[in-house]
Design an enzyme around this catalytic site. Structure first.
Site, PDB file in Angstrom:
ATOM      1  CG  ASP A 133       9.397 -19.470  -7.268  1.00 37.14           C
ATOM      2  OD1 ASP A 133       9.268 -20.144  -6.497  1.00 37.14           O
ATOM      3  OD2 ASP A 133      10.851 -18.398  -7.392  1.00 37.14           O
ATOM      4  CG  HIS A 182      10.413 -21.533 -11.945  1.00 32.37           C
ATOM      5  ND1 HIS A 182      11.663 -22.309 -12.383  1.00 32.37           N
ATOM      6  CD2 HIS A 182      10.614 -20.904 -11.710  1.00 32.37           C
ATOM      7  CE1 HIS A 182      12.221 -21.192 -11.163  1.00 32.37           C
ATOM      8  NE2 HIS A 182      11.688 -19.663 -11.335  1.00 32.37           N
TER       9      HIS A 182
HETATM   10 NI    NI Z   1      10.272 -15.764 -10.861  1.00 31.20          NI
END
Ligand code: NI
Length: 333
Positions: free
Chosen positions: A142, A289
């Site tokens: 993400d 991430h």
């Molecule tokens: Ni996020």
């Protein structure tokens, strides 16, 4: 008398000749003098012009050098600003995540209901999984793309592994080549909204405006809208689900949270991923991430371990098709 006259006329003639020749040589001398003065003038003028020209070209090359130096300086400043922007985006999503986890803790302390979308070690989401005879896991990333995404793409390519990237619409224009590369190399480009708002705080129109803006940016690069979405912070409600249903996309949650944004420590990320109780199992979706170097390093090691354990690293749609069969738009997976 005639002789005298004759002599006289002879002297006069001689004198005339002398005068004429003197005059002629004077004229010749003057002409020569004029010519040489003219020539000298022309030559010196030409030299002056040449000197001026060479001075100008020196000046020009100095100006060119100055311009090149200025351009370099500007480019350096630009990349410094871009780096700061990246850091700011990173910081923002980190803060978002911190706020979310804190509000989770507060609601737990208050004895309130834990919302359906919160991730915690004790409430690992388990989906009904069909045995496929093949161990699969979907790694998801993400908040990117970012400075370390290229390294991650290289590593995925080397291992013939696929992943799903939930990108932020506002970062798409900064990394167009990475977005195109993800799509070209068989990964899935999902949407994580345009600028990471808490979608549950927005009206339907606001959600649509934000998500459509991100989808348009992605579509421009890969030729189609994102086929999966993940809500910022994982927070969704009925309005978000309604939007997803209308947009024809499923909402993707996760089974394993590596807490990479929190630890920013490669070893800790791996410990979370391979935790005996809450770590990766067959059919899981793993949250990471790709904006942190520690995460990218951990993901690379994770891939090697998973491949060694017999896992196939697939995209989220591939995993859902294998384990869920049909993918339903607006449903949270
Ligand atoms: Ni996020």
């Amino acid at each position: 008398m005639t002789r005298t006259i004759y002599r006289l006329s002879k002297t006069v003639k001689f004198k005339r000749i002398m005068v004429v020749s003197l005059c002629l040589s004077l004229v010749l001398l003057l002409a020569l003098g004029g010519l040489s003065i003219y020539t000298i003038g022309v030559v010196s003028e030409r030299r002056e012009m040449e000197e001026a020209l060479s001075r100008k070209s020196v000046e020009l090359s100095r100006m060119e050098q100055d311009a090149a130096a200025k351009q370099n300086q500007w480019e350096e400043q630009l990349s410094a600003v871009q780096g700061q922007l990246d850091d700011a985006t990173t910081e923002q999503s980190r803060l978002d995540a911190t706020i979310q986890s804190q509000s989770q803790e507060i609601s737990k302390l208050l004895g309130g209901k834990t919302s359906k979308t919160t991730a915690s070690k004790t409430t690992k989401k388990t989906t009904v999984k069909k045995p496929t005879g093949k161990k699969m896991v979907a790694l998801t990333f993400d908040d990117g793309p970012g400075r370390y995404t290229e390294k991650l793409l290289d590593a995925l390519k080397e291992r013939n592994a696929k992943a799903t990237f939930f990108v932020l619409g506002q970062l798409v224009d900064r990394y167009p080549d990475l977005i195109k590369r993800m799509d070209a190399e068989g990964h899935v480009v999902g949407s994580h909204s345009y600028d990471h708002p808490n979608l549950t705080k927005l009206t339907y129109a606001q959600i649509k405006k934000n998500m459509d803006k991100a989808a348009k940016k992605i579509n421009k690069l890969i030729g189609h809208d994102p086929e999966v979405i993940r809500c910022p912070g994982g927070s969704s409600n009925d309005t978000v689900k309604k939007y997803a249903k209308n947009a024809g996309v499923p909402i993707i949650y996760w089974n394993v949270d590596t807490l990479d944004w929190k630890s920013r420590n490669t070893q800790k990320i791996l410990e979370e991923a391979f935790d005996v109780e809450t770590g990766i199992e067959d059919g899981d979706i793993v949250l990471m991430h790709d904006i942190y170097d520690t995460t990218v390093d951990a993901a690379i090691e994770m891939m090697d371990r998973l491949i060694a354990e017999g896992y196939t690293l697939v995209t989220v749609p591939e995993l859902l098709e294998a384990y869920e069969g049909t993918i339903v738009a607006g449903k949270v997976y």
